[in-house]
Design an enzyme around this catalytic site. Sequence first.
Site, PDB file in Angstrom:
ATOM      1  N   LYS A 123       0.815  -1.389  -0.081  1.00 36.94           N
ATOM      2  CA  LYS A 123      -0.046   0.050   0.024  1.00 36.94           C
ATOM      3  C   LYS A 123       0.989   1.131   0.202  1.00 36.94           C
ATOM      4  O   LYS A 123       0.483   2.379   0.643  1.00 36.94           O
ATOM      5  CB  LYS A 123      -0.783   0.216   1.017  1.00 36.94           C
ATOM      6  CG  LYS A 123      -1.696  -1.488   1.148  1.00 36.94           C
ATOM      7  CD  LYS A 123      -2.109  -1.731   0.835  1.00 36.94           C
ATOM      8  CE  LYS A 123      -3.206  -1.099  -0.186  1.00 36.94           C
ATOM      9  NZ  LYS A 123      -3.545  -1.856  -1.587  1.00 36.94           N
ATOM     10  N   MET A 127      -4.418   5.660 -14.237  1.00 39.95           N
ATOM     11  CA  MET A 127      -4.354   4.111 -14.346  1.00 39.95           C
ATOM     12  C   MET A 127      -5.275   3.737 -13.682  1.00 39.95           C
ATOM     13  O   MET A 127      -5.675   2.169 -14.073  1.00 39.95           O
ATOM     14  CB  MET A 127      -3.675   4.275 -13.430  1.00 39.95           C
ATOM     15  CG  MET A 127      -3.009   2.845 -13.250  1.00 39.95           C
ATOM     16  SD  MET A 127      -1.356   2.924 -11.734  1.00 39.95           S
ATOM     17  CE  MET A 127      -2.504   3.255 -10.687  1.00 39.95           C
ATOM     18  N   HIS A 133       7.691  -7.430  -1.460  1.00 39.47           N
ATOM     19  CA  HIS A 133       7.614  -7.053  -0.169  1.00 39.47           C
ATOM     20  C   HIS A 133       8.338  -7.256   1.370  1.00 39.47           C
ATOM     21  O   HIS A 133       8.010  -7.043   1.765  1.00 39.47           O
ATOM     22  CB  HIS A 133       5.848  -7.569   0.124  1.00 39.47           C
ATOM     23  CG  HIS A 133       5.053  -6.353  -0.814  1.00 39.47           C
ATOM     24  ND1 HIS A 133       5.203  -5.187  -1.354  1.00 39.47           N
ATOM     25  CD2 HIS A 133       2.959  -6.575  -0.979  1.00 39.47           C
ATOM     26  CE1 HIS A 133       4.252  -4.730  -2.140  1.00 39.47           C
ATOM     27  NE2 HIS A 133       3.461  -5.523  -2.309  1.00 39.47           N
ATOM     28  N   GLY A 136      -6.256   7.838  -4.208  1.00 38.54           N
ATOM     29  CA  GLY A 136      -4.719   7.986  -5.028  1.00 38.54           C
ATOM     30  C   GLY A 136      -4.266   9.316  -4.467  1.00 38.54           C
ATOM     31  O   GLY A 136      -3.817  10.083  -4.924  1.00 38.54           O
ATOM     32  N   TRP A 181       1.559   1.361  -8.712  1.00 33.40           N
ATOM     33  CA  TRP A 181       1.567   2.264  -9.790  1.00 33.40           C
ATOM     34  C   TRP A 181       2.650   3.001  -9.923  1.00 33.40           C
ATOM     35  O   TRP A 181       3.372   3.245 -11.140  1.00 33.40           O
ATOM     36  CB  TRP A 181       1.196   4.217  -8.824  1.00 33.40           C
ATOM     37  CG  TRP A 181       1.295   5.560  -9.119  1.00 33.40           C
ATOM     38  CD1 TRP A 181       1.113   5.607 -10.404  1.00 33.40           C
ATOM     39  CD2 TRP A 181       1.392   6.707  -8.444  1.00 33.40           C
ATOM     40  NE1 TRP A 181       1.330   6.828 -10.840  1.00 33.40           N
ATOM     41  CE2 TRP A 181       1.126   7.337  -9.489  1.00 33.40           C
ATOM     42  CE3 TRP A 181       1.444   6.761  -6.965  1.00 33.40           C
ATOM     43  CZ2 TRP A 181       0.685   8.979  -9.264  1.00 33.40           C
ATOM     44  CZ3 TRP A 181       1.544   8.316  -7.365  1.00 33.40           C
ATOM     45  CH2 TRP A 181       1.225   9.070  -8.143  1.00 33.40           C
ATOM     46  N   SER A 188      -4.827   3.241   3.607  1.00 32.44           N
ATOM     47  CA  SER A 188      -4.995   2.114   2.309  1.00 32.44           C
ATOM     48  C   SER A 188      -5.048   0.998   3.049  1.00 32.44           C
ATOM     49  O   SER A 188      -5.569  -0.161   2.177  1.00 32.44           O
ATOM     50  CB  SER A 188      -3.939   2.529   1.303  1.00 32.44           C
ATOM     51  OG  SER A 188      -4.130   1.653   0.303  1.00 32.44           O
TER      52      SER A 188
END
Length: 285
Positions: free
Chosen positions: A45, A223, A101, A250, A50, A131
Amino acid sequence: MTEAELYTFYKGIFLPVYFHTSQSLKYFEKFSFQPDDIIIASYPKSGTTWMQEIVPLIVSGGDPASVETLPNWDRVPWLEENRIGILNIHKRPSPRMFTTHIQYNMIPPSFFEVKPRVINVMRNPKDVFTSYFYYSEMSSNWVSPGSQFLHKFLDGKVAYGSWFDHVKSWLNAEDKEHIMYISYEEMIMDLKDTVARIAQFLQKFLDAEVIEKIADRCLFKNMKKNNMSNYKSVPREQLDQTKSEFLRKGIVGDWKNQLTVEEAEYFDAVYKDKMKDVQYKFVWE
């Protein structure tokens, strides 16, 4: 469902067992990197999706097919997840692109030998928490947040462990010349400049018009329309986007709509303590 039902415990952190099988983790531990590989390293997150849009577009010189033909989890797959073993990674042309991650100290030995390029994406942990909260509510593979979620998050008792440990592990990495540190907030403030700097780091020399086109395509609102990136193809029983969209807002500062004043103050106190020895200057500070 509980942590015991949904997570596996790997080297001190929880990982969602749906994505991280014992077989995929063994594959990860033995993974052989190549010097021209590109790794996106981030805590969940923090802007991963992106960056999975930006980097392929830079590598392809702006060709939109690079992000329109494969879902993001296959175009820039997670090294530690179960799909990595079936994607014929060894047949992909250079430069190969991956996501992780995982903390720096848990990366396979080959990484430290060949030193591939890394883009390390960070984000204000209060926005990460926010998020993360919404994603946990919509994902059947993550434990639902519950009333104690703030404490779990700050204690690292959530999927992928502690934000503090993750960020500090990458900031303390050796051989920093092959790592680019960038924040979600910088991407929000000036996406075109961000794209240009990433291209320079990846030694992709693109003209101003291409940089501008990539930046425009990667604006959040644009996006969000890409069905290869918005997770709309994921079945509802796995990711219920009627509860919250995967690509939700976002923005910067949404934590103000999530945390009470008392919770924000507590968060700040924990942050100050855990990050007191960190010299890096974050945009959000």
